[in-house]
Write a protein that holds these residues in place. Structure first.
Motif, PDB file in Angstrom:
ATOM      1  N   ASN A   1     -12.876  -0.673 -17.135  1.00 24.77           N
ATOM      2  CA  ASN A   1     -13.141  -1.342 -18.417  1.00 24.77           C
ATOM      3  C   ASN A   1     -14.372  -0.794 -19.138  1.00 24.77           C
ATOM      4  N   VAL A   2     -15.011   0.229 -18.558  1.00 25.18           N
ATOM      5  CA  VAL A   2     -16.066   0.922 -19.309  1.00 25.18           C
ATOM      6  C   VAL A   2     -15.836   2.433 -19.395  1.00 25.18           C
ATOM      7  N   VAL A   3     -15.159   3.010 -18.402  1.00 18.71           N
ATOM      8  CA  VAL A   3     -14.953   4.469 -18.424  1.00 18.71           C
ATOM      9  C   VAL A   3     -13.700   4.825 -19.224  1.00 18.71           C
ATOM     10  N   GLY A   4     -12.695   3.969 -19.138  1.00 18.34           N
ATOM     11  CA  GLY A   4     -11.492   4.182 -19.943  1.00 18.34           C
ATOM     12  C   GLY A   4     -10.510   5.202 -19.388  1.00 18.34           C
ATOM     13  N   ASP A   5     -10.978   6.041 -18.489  1.00 13.64           N
ATOM     14  CA  ASP A   5     -10.179   7.081 -17.851  1.00 13.64           C
ATOM     15  C   ASP A   5      -8.978   6.439 -17.132  1.00 13.64           C
ATOM     16  N   ILE A   6      -7.776   6.962 -17.361  1.00 14.56           N
ATOM     17  CA  ILE A   6      -6.599   6.372 -16.708  1.00 14.56           C
ATOM     18  C   ILE A   6      -6.372   7.061 -15.366  1.00 14.56           C
ATOM     19  N   ASN A   7      -6.412   6.281 -14.297  1.00  7.95           N
ATOM     20  CA  ASN A   7      -6.238   6.856 -12.958  1.00  7.95           C
ATOM     21  C   ASN A   7      -4.750   7.034 -12.643  1.00  7.95           C
ATOM     22  N   PRO A   8      -4.401   8.124 -11.954  1.00  4.11           N
ATOM     23  CA  PRO A   8      -2.985   8.382 -11.635  1.00  4.11           C
ATOM     24  C   PRO A   8      -2.507   7.512 -10.471  1.00  4.11           C
ATOM     25  N   VAL A   9      -2.064   6.311 -10.805  1.00  4.87           N
ATOM     26  CA  VAL A   9      -1.742   5.309  -9.774  1.00  4.87           C
ATOM     27  C   VAL A   9      -0.648   5.807  -8.825  1.00  4.87           C
ATOM     28  N   LEU A  10       0.365   6.449  -9.398  1.00  5.49           N
ATOM     29  CA  LEU A  10       1.486   6.922  -8.571  1.00  5.49           C
ATOM     30  C   LEU A  10       1.003   7.899  -7.500  1.00  5.49           C
ATOM     31  N   GLU A  11       0.215   8.867  -7.932  1.00  7.00           N
ATOM     32  CA  GLU A  11      -0.277   9.902  -7.022  1.00  7.00           C
ATOM     33  C   GLU A  11      -1.235   9.311  -5.972  1.00  7.00           C
ATOM     34  N   ILE A  12      -2.141   8.464  -6.423  1.00  5.52           N
ATOM     35  CA  ILE A  12      -3.124   7.874  -5.500  1.00  5.52           C
ATOM     36  C   ILE A  12      -2.412   6.978  -4.479  1.00  5.52           C
ATOM     37  N   THR A  13      -1.445   6.192  -4.980  1.00  7.21           N
ATOM     38  CA  THR A  13      -0.712   5.291  -4.076  1.00  7.21           C
ATOM     39  C   THR A  13       0.032   6.091  -3.015  1.00  7.21           C
ATOM     40  N   ALA A  14       0.651   7.182  -3.432  1.00  5.79           N
ATOM     41  CA  ALA A  14       1.396   8.004  -2.471  1.00  5.79           C
ATOM     42  C   ALA A  14       0.456   8.542  -1.385  1.00  5.79           C
ATOM     43  N   LEU A  15      -0.738   8.981  -1.806  1.00  6.08           N
ATOM     44  CA  LEU A  15      -1.731   9.485  -0.842  1.00  6.08           C
ATOM     45  C   LEU A  15      -2.109   8.406   0.176  1.00  6.08           C
ATOM     46  N   CYS A  16      -2.370   7.207  -0.342  1.00  5.44           N
ATOM     47  CA  CYS A  16      -2.808   6.105   0.526  1.00  5.44           C
ATOM     48  C   CYS A  16      -1.691   5.699   1.478  1.00  5.44           C
ATOM     49  N   HIS A  17      -0.491   5.582   0.934  1.00  4.26           N
ATOM     50  CA  HIS A  17       0.637   5.186   1.784  1.00  4.26           C
ATOM     51  C   HIS A  17       0.874   6.226   2.878  1.00  4.26           C
ATOM     52  N   ALA A  18       0.733   7.496   2.523  1.00  5.48           N
ATOM     53  CA  ALA A  18       0.943   8.551   3.526  1.00  5.48           C
ATOM     54  C   ALA A  18      -0.091   8.431   4.647  1.00  5.48           C
ATOM     55  N   ALA A  19      -1.275   7.888   4.302  1.00 10.56           N
ATOM     56  CA  ALA A  19      -2.324   7.717   5.318  1.00 10.56           C
ATOM     57  C   ALA A  19      -2.199   6.362   6.029  1.00 10.56           C
ATOM     58  N   GLY A  20      -1.192   5.572   5.656  1.00  6.40           N
ATOM     59  CA  GLY A  20      -0.958   4.291   6.331  1.00  6.40           C
ATOM     60  C   GLY A  20      -1.750   3.136   5.743  1.00  6.40           C
ATOM     61  N   ALA A  21      -2.291   3.298   4.526  1.00  5.09           N
ATOM     62  CA  ALA A  21      -3.096   2.221   3.915  1.00  5.09           C
ATOM     63  C   ALA A  21      -2.301   1.511   2.830  1.00  5.09           C
ATOM     64  N   PHE A  22      -2.562   0.228   2.665  1.00  3.25           N
ATOM     65  CA  PHE A  22      -2.024  -0.518   1.527  1.00  3.25           C
ATOM     66  C   PHE A  22      -2.892  -0.259   0.307  1.00  3.25           C
ATOM     67  N   VAL A  23      -2.335  -0.607  -0.859  1.00  2.00           N
ATOM     68  CA  VAL A  23      -3.015  -0.287  -2.123  1.00  2.00           C
ATOM     69  C   VAL A  23      -3.089  -1.530  -3.006  1.00  2.00           C
ATOM     70  N   CYS A  24      -4.288  -1.794  -3.546  1.00  2.00           N
ATOM     71  CA  CYS A  24      -4.477  -2.886  -4.505  1.00  2.00           C
ATOM     72  C   CYS A  24      -5.033  -2.302  -5.806  1.00  2.00           C
ATOM     73  N   VAL A  25      -4.275  -2.435  -6.878  1.00  2.00           N
ATOM     74  CA  VAL A  25      -4.678  -1.850  -8.161  1.00  2.00           C
ATOM     75  C   VAL A  25      -5.068  -2.951  -9.143  1.00  2.00           C
ATOM     76  N   ASP A  26      -6.248  -2.803  -9.744  1.00  2.00           N
ATOM     77  CA  ASP A  26      -6.650  -3.679 -10.841  1.00  2.00           C
ATOM     78  C   ASP A  26      -6.100  -3.077 -12.135  1.00  2.00           C
ATOM     79  N   GLY A  27      -5.065  -3.732 -12.651  1.00  2.00           N
ATOM     80  CA  GLY A  27      -4.431  -3.233 -13.878  1.00  2.00           C
ATOM     81  C   GLY A  27      -4.937  -3.926 -15.140  1.00  2.00           C
ATOM     82  N   VAL A  28      -6.030  -4.699 -15.008  1.00  2.00           N
ATOM     83  CA  VAL A  28      -6.479  -5.533 -16.134  1.00  2.00           C
ATOM     84  C   VAL A  28      -6.768  -4.713 -17.394  1.00  2.00           C
ATOM     85  N   SER A  29      -7.406  -3.570 -17.225  1.00  2.00           N
ATOM     86  CA  SER A  29      -7.792  -2.786 -18.408  1.00  2.00           C
ATOM     87  C   SER A  29      -6.682  -1.859 -18.892  1.00  2.00           C
TER      88      SER A  29
END
Ligand SMILES: Cc1ncc(COP(=O)(O)O)c(C=O)c1O
Length: 399
Positions: A170-198
């Motif tokens: 909500n201050v940087v504005g940069d859009i993070n690549p959720v699909l790519e990041i989620t795939a990385l985390c899932h491949a490492a066995g981690a769950f993912v929580c995304v704040d989509g508010v902004s």
């Protein structure tokens, strides 16, 4: 192209005499409410304001409208109806989720949080350190505020159970690549929580396609009433311990919302889907088409604003200067207090704010003087070209 006259006609605020001549640039704080939501809220309070789900007509209609809100919003987000729930706010939703993870994880497990997030999606998670959970920080680049996925890869290993990050800060504005990041985390066995508010005010994302296990946003910033909306995918939702009443444990959408819901507001959230449908019908497109029309309009209006501030000596633009990779949530670090400049802009008919916007960690990491904070100018798809011109002229005058 977005029919901006049609869009603005859906928001009663634009025809209020008290708001004439006021260009609204604090949308990241909370948006105007669309008429579809206001109509439903009024109808609920006047015709259906009884305990829902009982066998008399007013109650049956109220309950059905609450169900409709969940069904239609879940469909917009590409998830199952019972994977969507309402809470009082995103901050309260993450608080409850953190309690669930506190019980679910064991000492020695790790989580990853960022310093780009609003405090809501970082502070509650960091407190898990009290329970022996290792907290790893995915840090922004101090110059650009960007989160680099290579840095995340270095933090991931078999101990990490959860990664929390924003779709967009909500201050940087940069859009993070959720699909790519989620795939990385899932491949490492981690769950993912995304704040989509902004991100959500700029178009509802297909959460089902992007893949995070949790996706959160706040409907008071997406043209609706003051609620926090949470997507909890089934697999994780059934693994985490129930935080609701014990006899509701079998109902996924009740497991992480211990409070009794605000019935009227939940029902009125269906108006957000009505609004999206109205936009689709007006432009002859589906949900993705509406998202793209909103985004194209915002990008077209945003670039001139970025161009007007990015090379000024007295201004540090926080986040990217390329409109195509960011949301129109523009924070500026200035040589005086953001709040003071906001007051000067208010005198020129621009509504905006200054401060830290609860993104204290992000601004500190970028070396922003916290006594001054930032000025933030945030807009959405209903903002007109004339309003952006007005804000650029006002900035010219005060900076
Ligand atoms: C990016 C972001 N996340 C979370 C929140 C907190 O949302 P809520 O006010 O619903 O708790 C905000 C509120 O400004 C926000 O901007």
């Amino acid at each position: 192209m977005l029919d901006i006259d049609f869009v603005r006609a859906q928001f009663p605020a634009f025809s209020q005499p008290s708001l004439q001549g006021q260009a609204f640039f604090e949308n990241a704080g909370g948006s105007y409410t669309c008429t579809q939501v206001i109509d439903r809220l009024t109808r609920f309070y006047t015709e259906r304001k009884v305990q829902p789900y009982a066998p008399y007509e007013a109650s049956r209609l109220g309950g059905a409208e609450m169900d409709e809100a969940r069904t239609r919003l879940a469909a917009l987000l590409g998830v199952e109806t019972d994977e969507l729930s309402f809470g009082p706010s995103t901050t309260q939703n993450t608080y409850v989720l953190a309690q669930a993870f506190r019980q679910f994880m064991t000492p020695g497990d790790a989580i990853i949080v960022t310093n780009q997030d609003h405090e809501a999606n970082t502070g509650p998670w960091r407190r898990l350190a009290d329970a022996g959970i290792e907290v790893r920080e995915w840090c922004v680049d101090p110059e650009t505020g960007h989160l680099d996925t290579d840095d995340l890869e270095n933090l991931l290993d078999e101990h990490v159970r959860l990664v929390c990050f924003p779709h967009c800060s909500n201050v940087v504005g940069d859009i993070n690549p959720v699909l790519e990041i989620t795939a990385l985390c899932h491949a490492a066995g981690a769950f993912v929580c995304v704040d989509g508010v902004s991100y959500a005010p700029h178009g509802f994302a297909n959460v089902g396609d992007m893949g995070p296990d949790i996706y959160l946003f706040s409907s008071y910033k997406t043209y609706g009433p003051h609620q926090g909306i949470m997507v909890m995918r089934r697999t994780l939702g059934n693994l985490l311990p129930n935080q609701g009443h014990y006899f509701n444990a079998g109902t996924l959408y009740k497991r992480f919302t211990p409070a009794g819901p605000d019935h009227a507001q939940v029902a009125a959230c269906a108006g957000m889907a009505d609004y999206m449908d109205a936009l689709g019908a007006q432009h002859g497109v589906g949900a993705q088409g509406v998202h793209d029309l909103m985004r194209d309009h915002e990008v077209r209006l945003l670039q001139p604003l970025l161009d007007a501030v990015k090379d000024r000596n007295s201004v540090r633009l926080i986040g990217p200067s390329d409109a195509t990779v960011r949301a129109p949530t523009v924070a500026l670090a200035l040589n005086r207090s953001g709040e003071a400049v906001a007051a000067e802009l208010a005198a020129r008919g621009v509504m905006c704010g200054g401060g830290d916007f609860y993104a204290v960690r992000a601004l500190e990491a970028m070396g922003v003087d916290m006594d001054k904070g930032v000025l933030r100018l945030s807009f959405v798809h209903y903002t007109s070209e004339a309003e952006v011109t007005k804000v650029i002229e006002a900035l010219d005058a005060v900076l």
